[in-house]
Write an enzyme that holds these catalytic residues in place. Structure first.
Site, mmCIF file in Angstrom:
data_model
loop_
_atom_site.group_PDB
_atom_site.id
_atom_site.type_symbol
_atom_site.label_atom_id
_atom_site.label_comp_id
_atom_site.label_asym_id
_atom_site.label_seq_id
_atom_site.Cartn_x
_atom_site.Cartn_y
_atom_site.Cartn_z
ATOM 1 N N THR A 192 23.844 -3.192 7.238
ATOM 2 C CA THR A 192 22.933 -2.417 6.400
ATOM 3 C C THR A 192 21.703 -3.232 6.031
ATOM 4 O O THR A 192 21.750 -4.465 5.945
ATOM 5 C CB THR A 192 23.575 -1.991 5.072
ATOM 6 O OG1 THR A 192 23.851 -3.162 4.280
ATOM 7 C CG2 THR A 192 24.824 -1.177 5.277
ATOM 8 N N ASP A 193 20.614 -2.526 5.790
ATOM 9 C CA ASP A 193 19.539 -3.136 5.021
ATOM 10 C C ASP A 193 20.069 -3.324 3.603
ATOM 11 O O ASP A 193 21.108 -2.778 3.231
ATOM 12 C CB ASP A 193 18.300 -2.237 5.032
ATOM 13 C CG ASP A 193 17.011 -3.011 4.791
ATOM 14 O OD1 ASP A 193 17.070 -4.112 4.194
ATOM 15 O OD2 ASP A 193 15.940 -2.532 5.198
ATOM 16 N N TRP A 194 19.376 -4.130 2.804
ATOM 17 C CA TRP A 194 19.887 -4.522 1.491
ATOM 18 C C TRP A 194 19.948 -3.310 0.555
ATOM 19 O O TRP A 194 18.937 -2.725 0.194
ATOM 20 C CB TRP A 194 19.014 -5.632 0.918
ATOM 21 C CG TRP A 194 19.517 -7.003 1.250
ATOM 22 C CD1 TRP A 194 19.695 -8.046 0.383
ATOM 23 C CD2 TRP A 194 19.934 -7.513 2.533
ATOM 24 N NE1 TRP A 194 20.199 -9.154 1.048
ATOM 25 C CE2 TRP A 194 20.352 -8.848 2.363
ATOM 26 C CE3 TRP A 194 20.019 -6.964 3.801
ATOM 27 C CZ2 TRP A 194 20.828 -9.633 3.412
ATOM 28 C CZ3 TRP A 194 20.488 -7.744 4.850
ATOM 29 C CH2 TRP A 194 20.885 -9.054 4.646
#
Length: 769
Positions: A289-291
């Site tokens: 995932t992106d953050w």
């Protein structure tokens, strides 16, 4: 989607969708169930097969994972806190000698630490059109990551692709064209991973604007992230294309994006993760995932998500519970862990790799161990990379190179260096049109990186002036400076800023344009340098007779001033080409100028409809017959080149669809079968050596009039001639057949164009399939 939907439920799902989608257009939508079925469900998540070069890594990983407890497997799938400066961490498993993982930003250099370099940005690399240089940059940049104990480099970027002209993160990617982006991301992934640092190619997929990229609150009500709504053909021919090249190169991980895709969040979208990435492209690594981009628990895992960063509230023990109650198969968790460990083995990080985060202090201003990431051997690549990403777009009366000036006048806020150089430079909570306090060498946000030093334009110019005995006058703060009428040239420095989290307020600003016009009114030889983090329109002053030369200097990294002086004085010959189209006026970008905004009835669920299809940037300008200020691929040199001798080989007659074959990383291996070869001769007709980017465009039947399908950058001495060759493979010549779900060669006449830019194409020909 917010719920996990199996294939068995597809019929009911689509029926629900058909009912919901018939709701009155003026009825506000308040539930995301309205959108169910718009992104087709693809289950189960395919297991990594260890195909090709991954075989040995998978064999080791499966043996490793077989020894893990369920809790240890779960711990591999989500980030954890650690006392270091890494962007994210995976916990160690000491009993099996697994030291954990450090993952860190970003694609243009290491952020948040010391003793590292600020490299030319992705956009700057794109403007160089130099594949070999892109690879060398990746090798040496990744070496700095390795020395600092970073296992995973959070880059490169091929999403956004540049659909929206004002998008805030376009500067992190290479180009607005999928072929150019794909060629450069391939070299970047291959180069970085050759030194044992894993790449995390991002942001997958359709992350084309910052506005509403994440859910937020509006008057106490949650507003979902923007949904990028796209058809299958456009997805394949434009946005998936460079990710396919990254997978072909062996990218160890892929970062899924914040936005929704056809109304299903990118990090729980089974069509994009299970269907496109892991099945069609044969991706062997792991999806991260992106953050903060996790919006579902078990549904995300079943949809193909393998790792959550920087931590998770919904996985952890819930994964083992889901396995116990049958919501999730144990094989899915095993596959998640196997993909992560296989990538670690694939990079040979189990042998002689620094301790994760060894050179990443949690606080740079507290006592910490000195770990030097930089190396003197990278100096040439840093400088050359900075030089080659500059694009000369105007040079009337041979204003450049400078010819032994006695007096130079320097103006503009962009000429000087920053007052302070600190950790997390350029992370702003807003997006101004310009960086008015200093020169711009990198954009803002997580892609901004730390520099060892900043060589600002005014510093480099004054060093050269000392050597030459030139006088320098400067005023870097006034919008209407006084000009000595005896000056040989007025050098004006402006910039155009962009950052993560915000889309740009425009493609020009009044203050900078006023400065240029004021100087040009008083100075007959006004030379403008723009450090631009994206497209910058210049219609306000580009045709002013006293504006003699203009350079798009992009984001050159720490050697900014040094590189510019090499070009200004002719020790280096400009060779950059625009990786985007510069319009005469911002309105020429039409609906793709601004990001999409929430509208009734979808105020709570913002929609961005990609109904332009593949027609972005130069494709859109060609389709509408709009004259650009400077077209895609344009750039001037201090010399001139002639094109001749176009040759087209007899095409290999091939079936419409690629032969069936086991999927390898990158997809069906027959997509890379060569069909035809095009060659041409380039002669340097000027008086100095230079480099030319020869560009090949193909007109595919039933497609855009021209699409980039090849480029070669060649050095040619004055008076010499060289040949360039372009090998065209099956994918290059195919369009996506939605019904057959295959790349399809078109039957008919293919047009061939070779030349200097997308609209300066002196050589034309054709072949028939």
């Amino acid at each position: 989607m917010h719920s996990n939907v199996g294939l068995a439920g597809l019929a009911g799902l689509l029926a629900t969708a058909s009912v919901c989608l018939s709701a009155p257009a003026d009825q506000n939508i308040t539930s995301d169930t309205y959108f169910y079925g718009q992104s087709p469900p693809v289950y189960p998540s395919p297991e990594g097969t260890g195909t090709g070069s991954w075989a040995a890594a998978y064999a080791k990983a499966k043996k490793f994972v077989a020894q893990l407890t369920p809790e240890e497997k779960v711990n591999l799938t989500a980030g954890t806190d650690a006392n270091n400066g890494c962007s994210g961490n995976i916990a160690a498993i000491p009993r099996l000698n697994f030291p954990g993982l450090c993952v860190s930003d970003a694609g243009n250099g290491l952020r948040g630490t010391d003793y590292v370099s600020s490299w030319p940005s992705g956009l700057h690399v794109g403007a160089s059109w130099n594949k070999a240089l892109a690879r060398q940059r990746a090798v040496q940049m990744a070496t700095e990551f390795r020395k600092k104990g970073v296992n995973v480099l959070l880059g490169p970027v091929v999403g956004p692709l540049g659909r929206v002209a004002e998008a805030g993160r376009n500067w992190e990617g290479f180009s607005n064209d999928p072929y150019l982006s794909g060629a450069l991301v391939y070299e970047t992934v291959d180069g970085a991973q050759s030194v044992g640092v894993a790449t995390c190619t991002k942001h997958y997929i359709l992350n084309e604007q910052e506005t509403n990229r994440n859910p937020g609150m509006e008057d106490g009500v949650e507003v979902a992230a923007v949904s990028s709504n796209i058809d299958d053909k456009t997805m394949h021919e434009l946005y998936l294309w460079p990710f396919q090249d990254a997978v072909l190169a062996g990218s160890a991980s892929i970062m899924c994006s914040y936005n929704r895709v056809n109304n299903s969040y990118g990090c729980q979208n089974s069509k994009t993760l299970n269907g496109l990435l892991k099945t069609e492209l044969g991706f062997q690594g792991y999806a991260m995932t992106d953050w903060g981009a996790q919006h579902a628990g078990i549904a995300g895992a079943n949809a193909g998500l393998d790792m959550v960063m920087p931590s998770t509230e919904t996985w952890g023990a819930n994964l083992t519970t889901a396995i116990s109650n049958g919501t999730m198969d144990a094989s899915r968790l095993d596959d998640m862990a196997t993909r992560i460990i296989a990538s670690w083995y694939q990079m040979n990080q189990d042998s002689d790799f620094p301790s994760p985060g060894a050179g990443m202090p949690s606080d740079m201003y507290a006592p910490h161990q000195r770990v030097i990431g930089r190396d003197a051997s990278s100096k040439q690549t840093l400088l050359r990379g900075a030089i080659e990403g500059h694009v000369l777009v105007k040079n009337n009366h041979s204003a450049l190179p400078l010819k032994s000036p006695q007096l130079l006048s320097v103006f503009g806020y962009d000429a000087k260096g920053p007052n302070a150089l600190k950790q997390n430079f350029n992370w702003l909570s807003y997006s101004p049109a310009i960086q008015e306090n200093h020169t711009l060498w990198v954009g803002g946000g997580s892609g901004a990186n730390n520099a060892a030093y900043i060589d600002a334009p005014i510093d480099a110019i004054q060093r050269q002036a000392y050597e030459d005995g030139t006088s320098v006058l400067y005023d870097i703060s006034s919008e209407d400076p006084e000009v000595d009428p005896t000056t040989d040239a007025c050098l004006v420095f402006i910039n155009s800023y962009a950052t993560e989290g915000w889309d740009r307020p425009g493609l020009a600003d009044n203050s900078s344009d006023t400065l240029v016009k004021n100087v040009a009114r008083k100075c007959a030889n006004t030379i403008v340098t723009i450090h631009n983090a994206g497209i910058r329109v210049v219609g306000e002053w580009i045709d002013h007779e006293n504006v003699t030369a203009v350079i798009f200097a992009h984001l050159p990294g720490q050697d900014s001033g040094r590189a510019l002086v090499e070009l200004l004085y002719g020790r280096a010959n400009p060779s950059g080409k625009l990786p985007y189209t510069v319009a005469k006026k911002a309105e020429d970008y039409g609906s793709l100028l601004h990001p999409s905004l929430p509208e009734t009835p979808y105020g709570l669920f913002p929609q961005s409809d990609f109904d332009e299809g593949v027609y972005i940037d130069y494709r859109a300008f060609d389709r509408a017959n709009i004259t650009a200020q400077f077209e895609f691929g344009f750039g001037l040199s201090y010399t001139s080149f002639d094109y001749s001798g176009l040759q087209i080989s007899n095409p290999k007659q091939s079936p419409q669809y690629p032969p069936s074959a086991a999927i390898q990383q990158g997809g069906n291996p027959h997509l890379w079968d060569n069909i035809v070869t095009v060659s041409a001769e380039i002669k340097n007709t000027g008086r100095v050596a230079g480099a030319e980017v020869a560009q090949l465009y193909i007109g595919i039947p039933n497609g855009p009039v021209r699409q980039l399908r090849g480029f070669e950058k060649v050095d040619v001495s004055a008076g010499e001639t060289t040949q360039v060759q372009f090998a065209l493979n099956r994918r290059d010549l195919s369009t996506w057949d939605v019904e057959a779900q295959q790349w399809s060669l078109q039957r008919g006449t293919y047009r061939v164009y070779v030349g200097r830019s997308s609209r300066d194409l002196p050589l034309t020909g054709s072949f028939t399939l």
